[in-house]
Design a protein around this motif. Sequence first.
Motif, PDB file in Angstrom:
ATOM      1  N   MET A 222     -37.993  -1.557  -3.146  1.00  0.00           N
ATOM      2  CA  MET A 222     -36.625  -1.052  -3.156  1.00  0.00           C
ATOM      3  C   MET A 222     -35.687  -2.201  -2.867  1.00  0.00           C
ATOM      4  O   MET A 222     -36.096  -3.230  -2.348  1.00  0.00           O
ATOM      5  CB  MET A 222     -36.452   0.073  -2.132  1.00  0.00           C
ATOM      6  N   LEU A 223     -34.438  -2.009  -3.227  1.00  0.00           N
ATOM      7  CA  LEU A 223     -33.441  -3.032  -2.942  1.00  0.00           C
ATOM      8  C   LEU A 223     -33.129  -3.043  -1.447  1.00  0.00           C
ATOM      9  O   LEU A 223     -33.283  -2.032  -0.760  1.00  0.00           O
ATOM     10  CB  LEU A 223     -32.175  -2.787  -3.747  1.00  0.00           C
TER      11      LEU A 223
ATOM     12  N   TYR B  77     -33.258  -0.075   1.747  1.00  0.00           N
ATOM     13  CA  TYR B  77     -34.181  -0.238   2.863  1.00  0.00           C
ATOM     14  C   TYR B  77     -33.425  -0.262   4.188  1.00  0.00           C
ATOM     15  O   TYR B  77     -33.843   0.358   5.167  1.00  0.00           O
ATOM     16  CB  TYR B  77     -34.987  -1.526   2.689  1.00  0.00           C
ATOM     17  N   ALA B  78     -32.295  -0.967   4.222  1.00  0.00           N
ATOM     18  CA  ALA B  78     -31.517  -1.083   5.454  1.00  0.00           C
ATOM     19  C   ALA B  78     -30.976   0.276   5.889  1.00  0.00           C
ATOM     20  O   ALA B  78     -30.976   0.602   7.084  1.00  0.00           O
ATOM     21  CB  ALA B  78     -30.386  -2.085   5.257  1.00  0.00           C
ATOM     22  N   GLU B  79     -30.502   1.078   4.950  1.00  0.00           N
ATOM     23  CA  GLU B  79     -30.001   2.413   5.289  1.00  0.00           C
ATOM     24  C   GLU B  79     -31.118   3.302   5.831  1.00  0.00           C
ATOM     25  O   GLU B  79     -30.920   4.056   6.784  1.00  0.00           O
ATOM     26  CB  GLU B  79     -29.336   3.071   4.073  1.00  0.00           C
ATOM     27  N   ALA B  80     -32.303   3.218   5.222  1.00  0.00           N
ATOM     28  CA  ALA B  80     -33.436   3.995   5.726  1.00  0.00           C
ATOM     29  C   ALA B  80     -33.823   3.530   7.124  1.00  0.00           C
ATOM     30  O   ALA B  80     -34.145   4.352   7.995  1.00  0.00           O
ATOM     31  CB  ALA B  80     -34.621   3.858   4.771  1.00  0.00           C
ATOM     32  N   TRP B  81     -33.761   2.229   7.360  1.00  0.00           N
ATOM     33  CA  TRP B  81     -34.077   1.687   8.678  1.00  0.00           C
ATOM     34  C   TRP B  81     -33.076   2.180   9.720  1.00  0.00           C
ATOM     35  O   TRP B  81     -33.437   2.566  10.825  1.00  0.00           O
ATOM     36  CB  TRP B  81     -34.095   0.164   8.610  1.00  0.00           C
ATOM     37  N   LEU B  82     -31.778   2.183   9.366  1.00  0.00           N
ATOM     38  CA  LEU B  82     -30.748   2.672  10.289  1.00  0.00           C
ATOM     39  C   LEU B  82     -30.937   4.151  10.596  1.00  0.00           C
ATOM     40  O   LEU B  82     -30.780   4.575  11.743  1.00  0.00           O
ATOM     41  CB  LEU B  82     -29.353   2.443   9.712  1.00  0.00           C
ATOM     42  N   ALA B  83     -31.252   4.945   9.578  1.00  0.00           N
ATOM     43  CA  ALA B  83     -31.446   6.378   9.799  1.00  0.00           C
ATOM     44  C   ALA B  83     -32.634   6.628  10.735  1.00  0.00           C
ATOM     45  O   ALA B  83     -32.578   7.502  11.597  1.00  0.00           O
ATOM     46  CB  ALA B  83     -31.670   7.077   8.460  1.00  0.00           C
TER      47      ALA B  83
ATOM     48  N   LYS C 265     -23.580  -1.869  16.184  1.00  0.00           N
ATOM     49  CA  LYS C 265     -23.792  -3.313  16.074  1.00  0.00           C
ATOM     50  C   LYS C 265     -24.789  -3.618  14.954  1.00  0.00           C
ATOM     51  O   LYS C 265     -24.562  -4.519  14.136  1.00  0.00           O
ATOM     52  CB  LYS C 265     -24.300  -3.862  17.403  1.00  0.00           C
ATOM     53  N   ASN C 266     -25.863  -2.827  14.880  1.00  0.00           N
ATOM     54  CA  ASN C 266     -26.837  -3.006  13.801  1.00  0.00           C
ATOM     55  C   ASN C 266     -26.205  -2.757  12.443  1.00  0.00           C
ATOM     56  O   ASN C 266     -26.493  -3.452  11.478  1.00  0.00           O
ATOM     57  CB  ASN C 266     -28.031  -2.075  13.989  1.00  0.00           C
ATOM     58  N   ARG C 267     -25.320  -1.764  12.365  1.00  0.00           N
ATOM     59  CA  ARG C 267     -24.648  -1.453  11.104  1.00  0.00           C
ATOM     60  C   ARG C 267     -23.780  -2.627  10.652  1.00  0.00           C
ATOM     61  O   ARG C 267     -23.763  -2.979   9.475  1.00  0.00           O
ATOM     62  CB  ARG C 267     -23.807  -0.182  11.269  1.00  0.00           C
ATOM     63  N   CYS C 268     -23.093  -3.280  11.581  1.00  0.00           N
ATOM     64  CA  CYS C 268     -22.276  -4.455  11.246  1.00  0.00           C
ATOM     65  C   CYS C 268     -23.145  -5.604  10.747  1.00  0.00           C
ATOM     66  O   CYS C 268     -22.783  -6.298   9.792  1.00  0.00           O
ATOM     67  CB  CYS C 268     -21.463  -4.908  12.449  1.00  0.00           C
ATOM     68  N   HIS C 269     -24.310  -5.793  11.370  1.00  0.00           N
ATOM     69  CA  HIS C 269     -25.220  -6.849  10.929  1.00  0.00           C
ATOM     70  C   HIS C 269     -25.719  -6.578   9.516  1.00  0.00           C
ATOM     71  O   HIS C 269     -25.842  -7.494   8.702  1.00  0.00           O
ATOM     72  CB  HIS C 269     -26.399  -6.973  11.883  1.00  0.00           C
ATOM     73  N   ILE C 270     -25.998  -5.319   9.234  1.00  0.00           N
ATOM     74  CA  ILE C 270     -26.502  -4.967   7.908  1.00  0.00           C
ATOM     75  C   ILE C 270     -25.420  -5.135   6.844  1.00  0.00           C
ATOM     76  O   ILE C 270     -25.701  -5.550   5.724  1.00  0.00           O
ATOM     77  CB  ILE C 270     -27.102  -3.553   7.927  1.00  0.00           C
ATOM     78  N   VAL C 271     -24.178  -4.846   7.181  1.00  0.00           N
ATOM     79  CA  VAL C 271     -23.082  -5.062   6.232  1.00  0.00           C
ATOM     80  C   VAL C 271     -23.022  -6.536   5.849  1.00  0.00           C
ATOM     81  O   VAL C 271     -22.882  -6.890   4.668  1.00  0.00           O
ATOM     82  CB  VAL C 271     -21.741  -4.569   6.820  1.00  0.00           C
TER      83      VAL C 271
END
Length: 164
Positions: free
Chosen positions: A78-79, A83-89, A102-108
Motif C-alpha cells: 500500500m502507499l 499505511y500511516a492512517e491505518a497506523w494512527l487509527a 503530535k504523531n499526526r503532525c509528523h505523518i503530515v
Amino acid sequence: MAKVKVRGKGSVYKMERGKSRGKCRKWQLRAEIDGEFEGDEGYVKTRVFHGTYSEAQDAKDEFVAAIERGEVRRERGMLFPAYAEAWLAERAAKVAYDTLQKNRCHIVCANMHLSKALLALPQNQPNAPLYPAGGAPGSRPGALPHFGRPRYLGPPPRARSTAG
C-alpha cells in the motif's frame, strides 16, 4: 480478482540499441494503468518479449487483455499515506490525545516526501503484520519502525579563501 483499467492500447519499445525494427528480436511491452484509488496516479506495467515486431504487437494486445481481465496483478502493498492512517487509527486507543496529535503532525510532514512510496509486505507472509506483537526489536510497542541510528559525518568542509 479485480479488473483493471488500461489507458490507451499499450505500446511496444525495442530493447536492442542500434538495430532496426526488422532486426530487433527483444521488445518491451508497456501498458499504462489507471490508479486503483483516489490519490494514486497509476503506474506502468511492463513485460519483455522475444520475437519479431509483428509478434510483439500481437503479444502486446494479449498482455493488455490479460491486464484488463485481472490476470496480471500489481505488487502487494500500500502507499505510505494509507499505511500511516491505518497506523494512527490503531494507535488512537493506546496513547493520549496530545501524543496522537503530535504523531499526526509528523505523518503530515512524512507524507510530503513519501506520498508515492509503496510499502511492500513480506513476500512469504503477505497478510502478516510488519513486526510481531511485541514490536520491533529494541523499540517501544506501537512506535514507528526505526531504520538505524543517525551517523556523525564530521565537521562541514571549510570554505576556500579566494584571496591570494
